[in-house]
Design a protein around this motif. Structure first.
Motif, PDB file in Angstrom:
ATOM      1  N   HIS A  67     -12.575 -31.561  -8.304  1.00  0.00           N
ATOM      2  CA  HIS A  67     -11.132 -31.858  -8.185  1.00  0.00           C
ATOM      3  C   HIS A  67     -10.922 -33.386  -8.358  1.00  0.00           C
ATOM      4  O   HIS A  67     -11.803 -34.029  -8.156  1.00  0.00           O
ATOM      5  CB  HIS A  67     -10.726 -31.226  -6.991  1.00  0.00           C
ATOM      6  CG  HIS A  67     -11.250 -31.744  -5.477  1.00  0.00           C
ATOM      7  ND1 HIS A  67     -12.454 -31.603  -5.340  1.00  0.00           N
ATOM      8  CD2 HIS A  67     -10.765 -32.824  -4.773  1.00  0.00           C
ATOM      9  CE1 HIS A  67     -12.637 -32.245  -4.229  1.00  0.00           C
ATOM     10  NE2 HIS A  67     -11.751 -33.009  -3.867  1.00  0.00           N
ATOM     11  N   HIS A  69      -8.941 -37.020  -7.934  1.00  0.00           N
ATOM     12  CA  HIS A  69      -8.378 -37.965  -6.910  1.00  0.00           C
ATOM     13  C   HIS A  69      -7.882 -39.397  -7.684  1.00  0.00           C
ATOM     14  O   HIS A  69      -8.459 -39.882  -8.751  1.00  0.00           O
ATOM     15  CB  HIS A  69      -9.190 -38.444  -5.812  1.00  0.00           C
ATOM     16  CG  HIS A  69      -9.331 -37.571  -4.764  1.00  0.00           C
ATOM     17  ND1 HIS A  69      -8.225 -36.775  -4.233  1.00  0.00           N
ATOM     18  CD2 HIS A  69     -10.608 -37.045  -4.369  1.00  0.00           C
ATOM     19  CE1 HIS A  69      -9.019 -35.885  -3.332  1.00  0.00           C
ATOM     20  NE2 HIS A  69     -10.283 -35.921  -3.452  1.00  0.00           N
ATOM     21  N   HIS A 111     -14.391 -35.083  -8.496  1.00  0.00           N
ATOM     22  CA  HIS A 111     -15.688 -35.012  -7.723  1.00  0.00           C
ATOM     23  C   HIS A 111     -15.769 -33.629  -7.108  1.00  0.00           C
ATOM     24  O   HIS A 111     -14.862 -33.035  -7.008  1.00  0.00           O
ATOM     25  CB  HIS A 111     -15.639 -36.328  -6.535  1.00  0.00           C
ATOM     26  CG  HIS A 111     -15.069 -36.297  -5.400  1.00  0.00           C
ATOM     27  ND1 HIS A 111     -15.208 -36.773  -4.183  1.00  0.00           N
ATOM     28  CD2 HIS A 111     -13.851 -35.302  -5.270  1.00  0.00           C
ATOM     29  CE1 HIS A 111     -14.251 -36.606  -3.202  1.00  0.00           C
ATOM     30  NE2 HIS A 111     -13.464 -35.703  -3.739  1.00  0.00           N
ATOM     31  N   GLU A 113     -17.358 -31.973  -3.084  1.00  0.00           N
ATOM     32  CA  GLU A 113     -17.744 -32.491  -1.742  1.00  0.00           C
ATOM     33  C   GLU A 113     -18.448 -31.071  -1.404  1.00  0.00           C
ATOM     34  O   GLU A 113     -17.734 -30.117  -1.140  1.00  0.00           O
ATOM     35  CB  GLU A 113     -16.747 -32.699  -0.922  1.00  0.00           C
ATOM     36  CG  GLU A 113     -16.109 -34.144  -1.564  1.00  0.00           C
ATOM     37  CD  GLU A 113     -14.685 -34.422  -1.299  1.00  0.00           C
ATOM     38  OE1 GLU A 113     -14.475 -35.000  -0.157  1.00  0.00           O
ATOM     39  OE2 GLU A 113     -13.831 -33.861  -1.452  1.00  0.00           O
TER      40      GLU A 113
HETATM   41 MN    MN Z   1     -11.961 -34.893  -2.438  1.00  0.00          MN
END
Ligand code: MN
Length: 293
Positions: A67, A69, A111, A113
């Motif tokens: 996703h 940012h 990125h 996570e």
């Molecule tokens: Mn994130």
């Protein structure tokens, strides 16, 4: 003494992907609170995850997949458990208990996570805080950057009168200075107060202050009581924050110089205008944020 504005209980939790069960303690949509330059805080209170076997069958890591940012920094503090990160700018790594991941999204990254493979295999308690820290307008399109701040590199300050100890994740306290590079004046104090203790934190008068109670109960500024899982916000002005604890308490204290710039956010983008948000959406669609390898 800084005046407490409010003590908030945690809102209902929601899942981020399938790896993070968080309460959003605040977000950039809360225009009525003194939070600037902090944009968001997700708190994953201690949660047990069952370990899974790694064998020939598919092994799904929990977490949140690729996703974007843009326009701010994500700061992930690992209290328990491990998170692995990978981004389109080449940043990556695994953080475990006591470590901090400081990712400058700047002009834009994709990125993911995820729980680390080791944690997914072994299972255990998982506890994290993720903060979004705003970037000044002039730095919103800075090149992405990744700082892995290991627990051993975070200076620890012992408070006078056996009041407790503080890990200085960002900024400084007494004679300790964090190695974290920030774009504006910020302090992040991962604090443990001992039983029957009191300490007055001195904060620049212009800073906004936010406190998350991770464990125990504290009295703040002489009158407000905050319990585990609660968030304390303050009025503007004054510089002293008195914390008193009857029993051991764990708290995260954030202080920051407000940027006083227009905040226009949309999901994973936080910019200064609607046009910049539309540009971010176009730039993701046209691949300008790159891809995970
Ligand atoms: Mn994130």
């Amino acid at each position: 003494m800084k005046k407490v504005a409010n003590v908030f209980t945690a809102p209902a939790k929601h899942w981020v992907g399938n790896g993070f069960h968080v309460a959003s303690m605040f977000s950039y949509k809360d225009k009525d609170k003194n939070l600037d330059p902090f944009l968001l805080m997700d708190y994953n209170e201690p949660k047990f995850f069952q370990g899974g076997r790694r064998d020939n069958s598919a092994f799904d890591l929990r977490g949140v997949g690729e996703h974007p940012h843009r326009g701010f920094e994500t700061v992930t503090i690992a209290y328990q458990g491990e998170v692995s990160h990978r981004d389109s700018y080449g940043g990556g790594g695994t953080i475990g208990t006591g470590d901090v991941q400081w990712m400058t999204a700047g002009s834009g990254v994709m990125h993911e996570e995820m729980h680390s493979e080791k944690f997914a295999k072994e299972g255990g308690l998982f506890e994290m805080v993720q903060l979004w820290v705003n970037l000044p307008s002039k730095d919103k399109m800075t090149a992405p950057k990744y700082q892995a701040i290991k627990s051993a590199d975070i200076p620890v300050v012992t408070l006078p009168n056996n009041a407790g100890s503080v890990r200085v994740i960002a900024g400084e306290l007494l004679d300790a200075k964090s190695p974290a590079e920030t774009f504006s004046a910020i302090n992040m104090w991962d604090t443990t107060m001992n039983a029957n203790s009191a300490y007055t934190f001195s904060v620049p008068e212009s800073h906004n202050v936010i406190i998350l109670l991770l464990d125990g109960t504290i009295q703040v500024s002489g009158n407000a009581v905050a319990r585990r899982g609660e968030l304390v916000t303050f009025e503007r002005g004054a510089s002293d924050v008195l914390i008193e604890a009857n029993n051991t308490a764990k708290l995260l204290i954030l202080t920051g110089e407000p940027l006083n710039e227009l905040v226009v956010g949309y999901g994973p983008f936080v910019m200064n205008s609607r046009e910049e948000i539309l540009q971010a959406i176009r730039d993701v669609k046209t691949g300008k944020f790159g891809r995970l390898g």
